[in-house]
Motif scaffolding. Structure first.
Motif, PDB file in Angstrom:
ATOM      1  N   PRO A  44       8.982  -7.395   3.046  1.00  0.00           N
ATOM      2  CA  PRO A  44       8.264  -6.304   2.378  1.00  0.00           C
ATOM      3  C   PRO A  44       6.748  -6.437   2.320  1.00  0.00           C
ATOM      4  N   LEU A  45       6.233  -7.632   1.979  1.00  0.00           N
ATOM      5  CA  LEU A  45       4.782  -7.759   1.857  1.00  0.00           C
ATOM      6  C   LEU A  45       4.098  -7.549   3.200  1.00  0.00           C
ATOM      7  N   LEU A  46       4.622  -8.201   4.246  1.00  0.00           N
ATOM      8  CA  LEU A  46       4.029  -8.040   5.575  1.00  0.00           C
ATOM      9  C   LEU A  46       4.116  -6.586   6.035  1.00  0.00           C
ATOM     10  N   THR A  47       5.256  -5.956   5.777  1.00  0.00           N
ATOM     11  CA  THR A  47       5.432  -4.558   6.179  1.00  0.00           C
ATOM     12  C   THR A  47       4.473  -3.663   5.403  1.00  0.00           C
ATOM     13  N   TYR A  48       4.359  -3.900   4.103  1.00  0.00           N
ATOM     14  CA  TYR A  48       3.512  -3.058   3.265  1.00  0.00           C
ATOM     15  C   TYR A  48       2.041  -3.188   3.662  1.00  0.00           C
ATOM     16  N   VAL A  49       1.593  -4.443   3.879  1.00  0.00           N
ATOM     17  CA  VAL A  49       0.205  -4.657   4.289  1.00  0.00           C
ATOM     18  C   VAL A  49      -0.056  -3.991   5.637  1.00  0.00           C
ATOM     19  N   GLY A  50       0.872  -4.166   6.576  1.00  0.00           N
ATOM     20  CA  GLY A  50       0.714  -3.548   7.884  1.00  0.00           C
ATOM     21  C   GLY A  50       0.704  -2.033   7.798  1.00  0.00           C
ATOM     22  N   ALA A  51       1.603  -1.479   6.977  1.00  0.00           N
ATOM     23  CA  ALA A  51       1.676  -0.026   6.825  1.00  0.00           C
ATOM     24  C   ALA A  51       0.408   0.525   6.183  1.00  0.00           C
ATOM     25  N   LEU A  52      -0.176  -0.216   5.239  1.00  0.00           N
ATOM     26  CA  LEU A  52      -1.433   0.213   4.630  1.00  0.00           C
ATOM     27  C   LEU A  52      -2.580   0.158   5.640  1.00  0.00           C
ATOM     28  N   MET A  53      -2.630  -0.918   6.415  1.00  0.00           N
ATOM     29  CA  MET A  53      -3.698  -1.075   7.397  1.00  0.00           C
ATOM     30  C   MET A  53      -3.637   0.018   8.466  1.00  0.00           C
ATOM     31  N   LEU A  54      -2.427   0.412   8.823  1.00  0.00           N
ATOM     32  CA  LEU A  54      -2.253   1.437   9.851  1.00  0.00           C
ATOM     33  C   LEU A  54      -2.188   2.842   9.254  1.00  0.00           C
TER      34      LEU A  54
END
Length: 312
Positions: free
Chosen positions: A116-126
């Motif tokens: 979740p954290l990696l996905t959330y950070v990536g989704a925010l960045m993109l």
């Protein structure tokens, strides 16, 4: 009347992804335990994964045919099948299944709640997700719970640092897969058509890996138990990946990444009570935080949907 329609829309919007999250997460927890049992009866991780994925691909192909959903065949969709298959299925599951005999099904069931954290950070960045405090707190809470368990595992005297690190690579690949599948989803493609395409590609990749390595996918056809276990895992995979794509389409990459958190809540008790594994240190605190994280992210999604509908 208009308010009632909006209220029903909110329910319909989140009922399907929440149901997919619970059912898909349960299948994920069951899958890790089946992989542990497969090792106990002599099946290698590669052979078990290859034949289970092949069986799941056949099942979903039949379902797709019955639903009259043709698999997209274009340069984009073929790229999608193979990249998603490598990241989300072949590589991630091979690493996790290989680590299970060394670190335990309970630990693997717990660390697949880490994406979740990696996905959330990536989704925010993109810019695939808007920042929303409740969802961010939920993701961090779930991650913290899984981190508590991982730290206890690494500090245990009998733990294998190498296999623990191998297992921790699995969630990283799963998070990358969550982002990739959302970004590159083929236009006008249904979830029921994409799932079998990805599993066929995964089976081909695993078969190629076997052909060009010393690892074999051969299994004994004399004993019914290994064949029966592969058949059960094939059905579990079929349901798991069908729900994964449905949740990807309806809930987005961050809610999708919480499949692992639900899988941990289901998989760890199975490993302890049915497979006789020792409870991981810090289990109560870790599992409680993971459960709270799932609730916060889901609730945050409902609140975001409510605000969007009101704005419209």
């Amino acid at each position: 009347m208009n308010d009632l329609l909006k209220k029903n829309a909110r329910k319909a919007t989140w009922l399907v992804p929440f149901a997919c999250l619970l059912a898909g997460g349960a299948l994920t927890g069951i899958s890790t335990n089946l992989a542990k049992y497969a090792g106990d009866i002599g099946l290698t991780p590669l052979a078990f994964l290859f034949w289970s994925i092949t069986g799941a691909a056949i099942i979903l192909l039949i379902v797709s045919f019955l639903r009259k959903e043709a698999l997209p065949f274009s340069a984009h969709s073929i790229e999608y099948y193979f990249v998603a298959a490598f990241v989300s299925v072949a590589a991630a599951n091979l690493l996790l299944f290989s680590a299970i005999p060394h670190v335990g099904a309970g630990f693997v069931a717990l660390i697949i709640s880490l994406p979740p954290l990696l996905t959330y950070v990536g989704a925010l960045m993109l810019r695939m997700e808007r920042f929303y405090l409740i969802r961010a707190l939920g993701v961090v809470t779930a991650l913290f719970g899984a981190g508590v368990l991982a730290i206890h595992k690494l500090s245990a005297p009998e733990s294998s640092v190498f296999w623990t690190l191998v297992a921790l690579c699995g969630p990283v690949l799963l998070a990358i897969g969550n982002i990739y599948r959302s970004l590159r989803w083929p236009d006008n493609a249904s979830s029921g058509a994409l799932a079998p395409g990805m599993l066929i590609a995964a089976a081909l990749l695993l078969g190629l890996f076997s052909a060009f390595s010393d690892f074999s996918v051969a299994i004994s056809l004399d004993a019914w138990l290994p064949l029966g276990l592969i058949a059960v895992q094939a059905w579990v995979f079929a349901g798991q990946f069908f729900l994964l794509f449905l949740l990807q389409k309806t809930g987005g990459p961050v809610l999708l990444s919480l499949l692992g958190a639900v899988g941990a809540v289901v998989g760890v008790p199975i490993a302890i009570f049915l497979q006789g594994e020792r409870p991981p240190e810090g289990l109560f605190l870790g599992a409680t935080l993971i459960a709270i994280g799932v609730v916060l992210v889901t609730w945050g999604g409902v609140k975001m949907t409510t605000v969007t509908i009101k704005d419209e």
